[in-house]
Design a protein around this motif. Structure first.
Motif, PDB file in Angstrom:
ATOM      1  N   TRP A 194      52.792  39.768  50.483  1.00  0.00           N
ATOM      2  CA  TRP A 194      52.430  40.974  51.240  1.00  0.00           C
ATOM      3  C   TRP A 194      51.513  40.561  52.395  1.00  0.00           C
ATOM      4  N   ASP A 212      49.447  40.832  55.838  1.00  0.00           N
ATOM      5  CA  ASP A 212      48.747  41.937  56.524  1.00  0.00           C
ATOM      6  C   ASP A 212      47.838  41.329  57.580  1.00  0.00           C
ATOM      7  N   ILE A 269      42.783  47.881  48.757  1.00  0.00           N
ATOM      8  CA  ILE A 269      43.186  46.880  47.758  1.00  0.00           C
ATOM      9  C   ILE A 269      42.413  47.031  46.452  1.00  0.00           C
ATOM     10  N   LEU A 283      48.953  42.269  40.779  1.00  0.00           N
ATOM     11  CA  LEU A 283      48.485  42.023  42.138  1.00  0.00           C
ATOM     12  C   LEU A 283      47.345  41.004  42.155  1.00  0.00           C
ATOM     13  N   VAL A 324      44.966  38.521  45.153  1.00  0.00           N
ATOM     14  CA  VAL A 324      44.549  38.580  46.550  1.00  0.00           C
ATOM     15  C   VAL A 324      44.125  37.203  47.035  1.00  0.00           C
ATOM     16  N   TYR A 344      48.696  39.593  47.892  1.00  0.00           N
ATOM     17  CA  TYR A 344      48.263  40.249  49.126  1.00  0.00           C
ATOM     18  C   TYR A 344      47.566  39.216  49.995  1.00  0.00           C
TER      19      TYR A 344
END
Length: 783
Positions: free
Chosen positions: A30, A32, A41, A51, A53, A91
């Motif tokens: 993902w 960004d 988030i 998920l 990060v 992410y």
């Protein structure tokens, strides 16, 4: 489906593959680049267990560098347990899809992830671009397909409000224009008018309690919807606009009017502003009704006008009162009345009733004519005097109301009393003597409740309260035994009155047991007579079992009147509520009927009743309206026979005067207020303690203000909203409100977060007992 649920679904759907020609992706990337999604988030970590990060190493927060992420999907990090049935989602804030594709130019910290673009899947638009917030909301190809404004103000507001947007229902967003006003309103809690009023009330404390993003959004909403900048213009400019109610500020004022007690500082802030200048064609009541200082001026003017009534004869004073009521009536509907700042405007309504009723004198015709006229209308003047006095507290207001009452009520009271005394002089008093009294008859299962000093008008109030509870009531008018004091009158309404008499040498108006001559003073021998004649005596806390017959005494009206004087008016409602509660408790205990009897009424006059000098031939006693004759003395006073022994005579003060005593409250004399009483026979109606006889027929919500209309016997009822109908502590309104004369009432729910919740509208009687209920939805129509 909420926006966050839709976002989670689209993220997870990225892992869908065709097992016939593909293998499952190792992960979902993902990217960004602009970190647009970063603010939400933390929220998504709670929704997506898979998920992780890209960030500094903090495994407890599921964040770490690229090499750590590779180790996680390789199963080399035992502390991280990913769901077996979910594909991990990485992410990547600050990273674009292009950063990963250019492997040679890819920064060293990202290189461990570069090859995952081939083994994994990338969450991106159909055109291979990264998903921005705007694209996700607007696109109908993998996004939500919403109508979102694209100007910079809307984009900035959208970014700030994203975390609030996640909880919105997608279905409610379809067909809605999502512009800067929408996002700013969402960010400030969805109720900009409430926020504006809170800011006007709290001032700087409002801004301090909110984050910078919320404050900025609040400012932008005010600028857009009200052409007002809180940041630059300040609180006083805001309350000035609120009070003037021009343009869009009228809606803000209407909202303030729904619950003014919620914003206690706003009136004082408005007082800091200067009243606007009126144009030649402007109407003060319309232009200035939003200004508390104008209302204060009107109260002072009314106070002055009421005080000036002392200069007019009674008939002219009554006209003045009616004119003042017409002038000030509209102020009762303003917020200042709800805030307790218009006591005289409230009192004016009651004084107008006094003026209207006393325009017709009770000084003509027979005794029967007086009785009929008083029972029809006259008692309303007495009741309205009590109501007017109950409205005022401070000394100046009390003095003004007192002046009005003495100007329009006292002459009427005096004339009617003197005329009644003239009719009775030399004739037979309607109340007669014990020799003419009817035998007391009671049916089995009847309880007699004695209430000391239940005046005619208070008995009518009690009837209204009982009828609201579903009771059936039969009224019988009686004339009290003379003199109208408890010593004489209580025994006269007792079931054993035929066993009581009076001696020739009695000077304290206390009768005695006929057979033994024992005085009834102190009450012991009266109770003994009752028990000897098979009457059960119930104390204040005993309701009995409904068998046989019972006598009980309850209510403190007379004692409170002697102690409090005119201030009895402020306590009469709770006193009557206690009596009504006792009556319903007796009926619930099994008594077939409760027969309410009383000994006398009373006179009440703020500013003291008039006094006259007592003749030297009379004997002083604790009752200021009557006096015994000294033994062997002759007198020119008008004499009346004692109820218990017509050979024993006494004098009564003329008119409404007292013998040498200056008091607000007294009795013992001859007047309609003291002598004409009501006996009530109360039984259970078909609705008592069951189906209500007052019915809520209309419900209207305006924001958090609910207005209802009620049909049936609604006198004395109040409106409340509760989450549990039978539990008073579950009330959600600012304050319980009594129904108006037209059967309507309006209450405001205190907590905005309850909007949309189920609740119960309940009608309560004067004791707080539930009379009727109906379901509703807070802020919406009745279901």
């Amino acid at each position: 489906m909420r926006v966050i649920e839709y976002l989670v679904k689209t993220l997870r759907d990225t892992s869908i593959f065709n097992p016939e020609v593909q293998v499952a992706p190792a992960c979902i990337l993902w990217p960004d680049k602009d970190r647009q999604w970063e603010a939400v988030i933390p929220r998504l970590l709670g929704e997506l267990d898979e998920l992780l990060v890209l960030d500094n190493y903090a495994p407890e927060n599921r964040t770490g560098p690229a090499i750590w992420l590779r180790c996680v999907i390789a199963g080399k990090v035992p502390d991280i347990a990913l769901p077996a049935d979910r594909v991990p989602i990485f992410y990547l804030p600050g990273v674009s899809r292009q950063d990963l594709r250019a492997i040679e130019a890819c920064p060293e910290p990202l290189k461990p992830l570069a090859e995952l673009q081939y083994r994994g899947a990338i969450w991106s638009q159909a055109n291979a671009k990264d998903w921005t917030i705007m694209a996700f909301l607007r696109s109908d190809q993998g996004g939500m397909g919403l109508d979102v404004a694209q100007d910079n103000d809307a984009k900035n507001a959208m970014q700030l409000a994203l975390y609030r947007l996640l909880d919105e229902e997608r279905e409610l967003l379809d067909g809605k224009r999502l512009d800067k006003d929408y996002f700013n309103t969402l960010l400030t809690g969805g109720d900009p008018v409430r926020d504006l009023l809170q800011w006007l009330d709290l001032g700087d404390a409002f801004q301090t309690a909110r984050g910078s993003n919320e404050w900025k959004a609040f400012v932008e909403v005010c600028k857009s919807q009200l052409a007002f900048n809180p940041q630059n213009d300040g609180v006083l400019a805001g309350v000035h606009k609120l009070a003037t109610r021009e343009g869009p500020w009228n809606a803000v004022w209407e909202r303030y009017s729904e619950a003014p007690k919620r914003y206690p500082n706003i009136p004082s802030r408005i007082r800091q502003c200067k009243l606007p200048n009126l144009g030649i064609f402007d109407t003060p009541a319309e232009m200035l009704s939003g200004w508390p200082q104008w209302n204060e001026e009107q109260e002072k003017l009314l106070q002055h006008d009421l005080q000036a009534l002392s200069q007019f004869p009674a008939h002219e004073a009554r006209k003045q009162v009616l004119a003042l009521e017409k002038k000030h009536a509209t102020r009762r509907d303003l917020v200042w009345a709800e805030l307790g700042e218009s006591p005289l405007a409230l009192a004016a309504k009651c004084l107008a009733v006094v003026a209207e009723v006393t325009q017709t004198g009770l000084n003509a015709g027979s005794t029967q004519d007086l009785q009929t006229a008083y029972a029809s209308q006259g008692w309303r003047a007495d009741d309205a005097v009590l109501a007017a006095l109950a409205c005022v507290d401070n000394t100046a207001d009390v003095d003004a109301v007192t002046t009005a009452i003495r100007g329009i009520y006292l002459p009427w009271l005096e004339e009617s009393a003197r005329y009644l005394q003239k009719l009775v002089d030399g004739a037979t008093y309607p109340g007669g003597t014990i020799a003419r009294a009817k035998a007391f008859s009671a049916t089995s299962g009847q309880c007699v409740l004695f209430v000391d000093g239940l005046r005619f008008d208070t008995a009518r109030r009690l009837c209204a309260s009982l009828e609201a509870r579903g009771c059936q009531i039969a009224e019988t008018m009686n004339w009290a035994a003379l003199p109208s004091v408890t010593a004489t009158g209580k025994a006269a309404v007792s079931p054993v009155r035929d066993k009581i008499s009076g001696t020739d040498d009695c000077d304290d108006f206390e009768p005695c047991v006929a057979a033994t001559g024992q005085s009834l003073k102190g009450g012991y021998h009266l109770k003994k007579l009752l028990t000897d004649n098979h009457w059960v005596i119930l104390d204040r806390n005993d309701n009995g079992d409904g068998r046989g017959n019972a006598w009980c005494e309850f209510g403190d009206i007379d004692s409170e009147g002697h102690v409090r004087g005119w201030k009895l008016a402020k306590h009469i409602t709770p006193l009557l509520a206690e009596i009504a509660e006792r009556i319903t408790a007796l009926l619930a205990a099994g008594w077939s009927s409760v027969r309410v009897v009383t000994d006398h009424g009373w006179l009440l006059m703020p500013g003291k009743l008039p006094t006259i000098q007592m003749s030297k031939d009379l004997t002083d006693n604790k009752w200021g309206r009557c006096a015994a004759i000294k033994p062997g003395a002759s007198t020119n006073e008008r004499l009346y026979p004692w109820f218990w022994n017509p050979n024993q005579q006494f004098a009564l003060a003329d008119g409404i005067a007292c013998y040498g005593r200056s008091v607000d409250y007294n009795h013992g004399g001859l007047s309609l207020q003291e002598c004409l009483t009501l006996e009530l026979l109360v039984t259970k109606g078909s609705n008592t303690l069951g189906n209500p006889i007052a019915e809520i027929t209309d419900i209207s919500w305006r924001g958090l203000r609910c207005t209802v209309a009620v049909d049936g016997q609604f006198a004395g009822l109040s409106l409340d909203i509760r989450t549990q109908a039978g539990e008073s502590t579950s009330s959600v309104v600012m304050s319980v409100k009594p129904l108006k004369d037209n059967g309507t009432a309006s209450v405001v729910v205190e907590n905005e977060e309850l909007e949309g919740s189920a609740a119960c509208l309940v009608l309560l009687d004067t004791t707080g007992e539930l009379v009727a209920e109906i379901s509703t939805v807070i802020g919406g129509v009745n279901e």
